[in-house]
Design an enzyme around this catalytic site. Structure first.
Site, PDB file in Angstrom:
ATOM      1  N   HIS A 138       0.823  -1.228   0.000  1.00  0.00           N
ATOM      2  CA  HIS A 138       0.000   0.000   0.000  1.00  0.00           C
ATOM      3  C   HIS A 138       0.845   1.262   0.000  1.00  0.00           C
ATOM      4  CE1 HIS A 138      -0.118  -0.173   4.674  1.00  0.00           C
ATOM      5  NE2 HIS A 138       0.438   0.987   4.392  1.00  0.00           N
ATOM      6  N   GLU A 143      -5.031   0.498   0.453  1.00  0.00           N
ATOM      7  CA  GLU A 143      -4.787  -0.934   0.651  1.00  0.00           C
ATOM      8  C   GLU A 143      -5.028  -1.701  -0.657  1.00  0.00           C
ATOM      9  OE1 GLU A 143      -3.371  -1.821   3.196  1.00  0.00           O
ATOM     10  OE2 GLU A 143      -4.288  -1.181   5.077  1.00  0.00           O
TER      11      GLU A 143
HETATM   12  N1  LIG Z   1      -0.008   5.056   6.153  1.00  0.00           N
HETATM   13  C1  LIG Z   1       1.323   4.675   6.399  1.00  0.00           C
HETATM   14  C2  LIG Z   1       2.075   4.631   5.095  1.00  0.00           C
HETATM   15  O1  LIG Z   1       2.108   5.926   4.507  1.00  0.00           O
HETATM   16  C3  LIG Z   1       3.467   4.099   5.336  1.00  0.00           C
HETATM   17  O2  LIG Z   1       4.197   4.130   4.148  1.00  0.00           O
HETATM   18  C4  LIG Z   1       3.382   2.686   5.849  1.00  0.00           C
HETATM   19  C5  LIG Z   1       4.738   2.066   6.099  1.00  0.00           C
HETATM   20  O3  LIG Z   1       5.212   2.450   7.356  1.00  0.00           O
HETATM   21  P1  LIG Z   1       6.673   2.225   7.865  1.00  0.00           P
HETATM   22  O4  LIG Z   1       7.514   3.247   7.186  1.00  0.00           O
HETATM   23  O5  LIG Z   1       6.602   2.459   9.343  1.00  0.00           O
HETATM   24  O6  LIG Z   1       7.042   0.842   7.508  1.00  0.00           O
HETATM   25  O7  LIG Z   1       2.676   2.721   7.079  1.00  0.00           O
HETATM   26  C6  LIG Z   1       1.453   3.366   7.165  1.00  0.00           C
HETATM   27  O8  LIG Z   1       0.489   2.443   6.799  1.00  0.00           O
END
Ligand SMILES: N[C@@H]1[C@@H](O)[C@H](O)[C@@H](COP(=O)(O)O)O[C@@H]1O
Length: 263
Positions: A138, A143
């Site tokens: 995503h 999603e």
């Molecule tokens: N809505 C956010 C996304 O924008 C982000 O890219 C993703 C990954 O997060 P992380 O960088 O903590 O792995 O998490 C969340 O779901």
């Protein structure tokens, strides 16, 4: 799609911060699309350092965040409003009125989403959209099965996303809000440039699908293959399942060589 593989997270951060700094020096009223999550934290720290030590000026910058949870107030410790204040906004000089984050408590959600889209257009569109990627592919909170033409709207979060984000809510999956407002895939695709960042082995499969797999709503990030200016900046661990690692490295090395020769 330009794929830049860096040995470490620190180097991934340096490359992405360099792209934003160069763009900001060229265009002081840059419009930035911002992401939350652990991935861009180093980028925000690097930009903060540039602001403090090099005087990098954000006073004419406008920002639009990708998403926000629904059902928790902006001052909730784990809201994306709080995240942005903590990791970036409190440390740089972006005027408060220029910062936009979807409003999780908006009563008239649909109207709010339309206004958010209009505000992006009124600002002249997003120049650079920073993106992380979920383990299910995503972007924002779009999603799998999100329409590739979707606009800002409310989405129900996937179970894997709730699990992945539980660590921010005391490790309790049930504590994670089940819905979010997110820019749509279509909204993201209108940014003039996208920077997709990923590090660590947990992202390797999603990156392989996004970069080398078919373009499909099953992996929303794969639509970035259709974007005229997407740069994917990843570390070795996130690149581990790509088939053409040597090719991407060679192209990047050749480009750096040509640039250093003044081309
Ligand atoms: N809505 C956010 C996304 O924008 C982000 O890219 C993703 C990954 O997060 P992380 O960088 O903590 O792995 O998490 C969340 O779901």
């Amino acid at each position: 799609m330009e794929v830049i593989i860096q040995p470490t997270y620190a180097q991934l951060v340096a490359v992405s911060a360099g792209i934003i700094r160069d763009a900001l020096l060229k265009k002081p009223n840059l419009v930035l699309g911002l992401a939350t999550g652990s991935t861009p934290i180093g980028l925000y720290e690097a930009l903060t350092r540039m602001h403090k030590t090099e005087g990098l000026d954000f006073s004419s910058v406008t920002t639009f965040n990708l998403d926000e949870y629904v059902g928790i107030p902006p001052n909730h410790p784990h809201s994306y409003h709080t995240f942005m204040a903590t990791y970036f906004f409190n440390a740089v000089n972006i005027p408060t009125e220029n910062r936009h984050i979807p409003q999780s408590t908006a009563v008239a959600h649909e109207e709010f989403c339309e206004q958010y889209e209009a505000a992006i257009v009124n600002a002249g569109g997003i120049d650079i959209q920073v993106l992380g990627i979920g383990i299910d592919g995503h972007i924002g909170f779009n999603e799998p099965s999100s329409s590739l033409g979707s606009r800002t709207r409310i989405k129900t979060l996937a179970q894997s996303t709730l699990k992945a984000n539980a660590s921010h809510f005391g490790g309790t999956v049930n504590a994670v809000p089940k819905m979010a407002i997110t820019m749509g895939v279509g909204t993201i695709m209108e940014a003039k440039q996208c920077l997709l960042l990923a590090n660590g082995e947990s992202k390797a499969e999603a990156i392989a699908h996004a970069v080398e797999g078919p373009i499909t709503a099953e992996v929303p990030a794969s639509v970035l293959q259709m974007h005229p200016r997407t740069v994917v900046i990843i570390d070795e661990a996130a690149a581990a399942q790509l088939k053409r690692v040597d090719y991407y490295k060679q192209v990047y090395a050749n480009k750096q060589k040509l640039l250093s020769q003044g081309h």
